[in-house]
Design an enzyme around this catalytic site. Sequence first.
Site, PDB file in Angstrom:
ATOM      1  N   ASP A 178       0.852  -1.248  -0.025  1.00  0.00           N
ATOM      2  CA  ASP A 178      -0.287  -0.165  -0.018  1.00  0.00           C
ATOM      3  C   ASP A 178       0.822   1.139  -0.071  1.00  0.00           C
ATOM      4  OD1 ASP A 178       1.000  -0.024   2.480  1.00  0.00           O
ATOM      5  OD2 ASP A 178      -0.845   0.222   3.532  1.00  0.00           O
ATOM      6  N   ASP A 236       9.509   9.064  24.776  1.00  0.00           N
ATOM      7  CA  ASP A 236       9.267  10.453  23.953  1.00  0.00           C
ATOM      8  C   ASP A 236       9.348  11.645  24.828  1.00  0.00           C
ATOM      9  OD1 ASP A 236       8.784  11.528  21.281  1.00  0.00           O
ATOM     10  OD2 ASP A 236       6.889  12.034  22.072  1.00  0.00           O
ATOM     11  N   GLU A 263      14.277  10.334  25.979  1.00  0.00           N
ATOM     12  CA  GLU A 263      14.358  11.492  24.889  1.00  0.00           C
ATOM     13  C   GLU A 263      14.450  12.765  26.073  1.00  0.00           C
ATOM     14  OE1 GLU A 263      12.920  13.448  20.955  1.00  0.00           O
ATOM     15  OE2 GLU A 263      11.381  13.122  22.685  1.00  0.00           O
TER      16      GLU A 263
HETATM   17  C1  NOJ Z   1       9.793  13.548  19.764  1.00  0.00           C
HETATM   18  C2  NOJ Z   1       9.638  12.586  18.578  1.00  0.00           C
HETATM   19  O1  NOJ Z   1      10.971  11.945  18.240  1.00  0.00           O
HETATM   20  C3  NOJ Z   1       9.072  13.541  17.379  1.00  0.00           C
HETATM   21  O2  NOJ Z   1       9.065  12.770  16.137  1.00  0.00           O
HETATM   22  C4  NOJ Z   1       7.673  14.055  17.817  1.00  0.00           C
HETATM   23  O3  NOJ Z   1       7.024  14.793  16.704  1.00  0.00           O
HETATM   24  C5  NOJ Z   1       7.583  14.615  19.087  1.00  0.00           C
HETATM   25  N1  NOJ Z   1       8.393  14.044  20.112  1.00  0.00           N
HETATM   26  C6  NOJ Z   1       6.233  14.765  19.625  1.00  0.00           C
HETATM   27  O4  NOJ Z   1       5.915  13.267  20.181  1.00  0.00           O
END
Ligand code: NOJ
Length: 479
Positions: free
Chosen positions: A26, A187, A228
Amino acid sequence: MTDVEWWRHAVIYQIYPRSFADGNGDGVGDLPGITARLDHLADLGVDALWLSPFYRSPMVDGGYDVADYRDVDPVFGTLQDFDDLLAAAHGKGLRVIVDIVPNHTSSEHPWFREGRRDRYLFADAPNAWQSLFGGPAWTQVEDGSWYLHLFDPAQPDLNWRSPEVRDEFEGILRFWLDRGVDGFRVDVAHGMIKTESGYFDQEEVHDIYRDWRKILDSYPGERMAVAEVFDTTPERVARYVAAGELHQAFNFDFLEAPWESATLRRIIDASIEAAGTVGAPPTWVLSNHDRQRHVTRFGDGVTGLRRARAAALLMLGLPGSAYVYQGEELGLPEVLDLPDEVRVDPQWIRSGGAVTGRDGCRVPLPWSGDAPPFGFGASSWLPMPADWAALTVQAQRADPDSMLNLYRRALHLRQPSGTLTWRPAPAGVLCFESGGLLVAVNLSSSPVPLPATPLLSSSPVNDTLPPDTTAWMPTPPSS
Ligand code: NOJ
């Protein structure tokens, strides 16, 4: 797979599922596509995979807007496909970590749709905070109140002072741990707690990770989490990987460093020192799905590629753990000339085109053949450059000097290491011992003498190390 603190020295390969491999034709990558291509990763020699989100999502932010944390979006497959992928990866000795997005949900999440305001951050009036995607961080709803979204309005921020939010995420962690995942990438790990003074790196956020660590440790094997955390110092980042909290944090200082010896050395030292103070491994990363690919960042054409090859041997020669973003092992450049009408990144959309956004590093991988979509699938959701024929996995496998074979050789030679010792070197050259290797990186503009015959080099060498080249040599017996 030996369990003992495998994450301390792991090389972890980041998969952005939309763009890795399309199993059902797809035009969008999916979980069966990944399963079918696991041999590429096992052969490459990485230890683990990190999968960017594949959960149910309206895909406003490429899946970082989650509507159901316990299910697979149909575009990526099913939970059964996930279980099959996990079993196949484990069968090949590859661990799997999944992305958890706790700062915000999608506005399509049932809580937001059902108006569970206590679980989000509503206010009668907005403050001055700006969204990281541009524009105000607040959006007004029908009754006149406002909700906070540090990212897109389709990503409302959760209220982490709500016990239901905390319980729900503990349940989500358990859901994936029960299925057998080896860990999580967290995240915006520094963003969940907001106070009057700000929204990043607030003290209370550490309570969350102390709870999460107990959950991770209650499972058999070595389950891990990588945070992160950005826009702060190595010392502040180290607090997320202190005893009783998470295992690793990304090293954005290294990712953002220019190709310059003094800055790189300062960042390497500061990273090792800060992680060392809390007994955590340093980590290294050159690219991810949010940043311009480093081949392009490091310079035009031949220069960028040559430096990216040298940077790969620098990164993989350092102690600790490293992250490889899909396609960097192929030396993919950023795609700078995507037509405006195919761009979907909210950074691009919300800035009205003023910010190019991240679509250029998310173009699908070229696997084989002479023309787009290069074996990715029957089509590709972002167009692929016509001149990527020489960059396909198939083409690079056959070329002993390819980027793919450089990564492969490096990953097979690389040894776990917990220390680095600098060795004397001419100006503009980094030289250190780590993991039984002597690593020399020439960032100057002149060739320099080579201390020993290389086991591996990023560009051809004779008796000197040319500019923009890294060599791996055996450690001298005297040291
Ligand atoms: C960090 C992520 O790596 C990124 O891709 C995302 O847009 C932001 N956090 C928000 O979740």
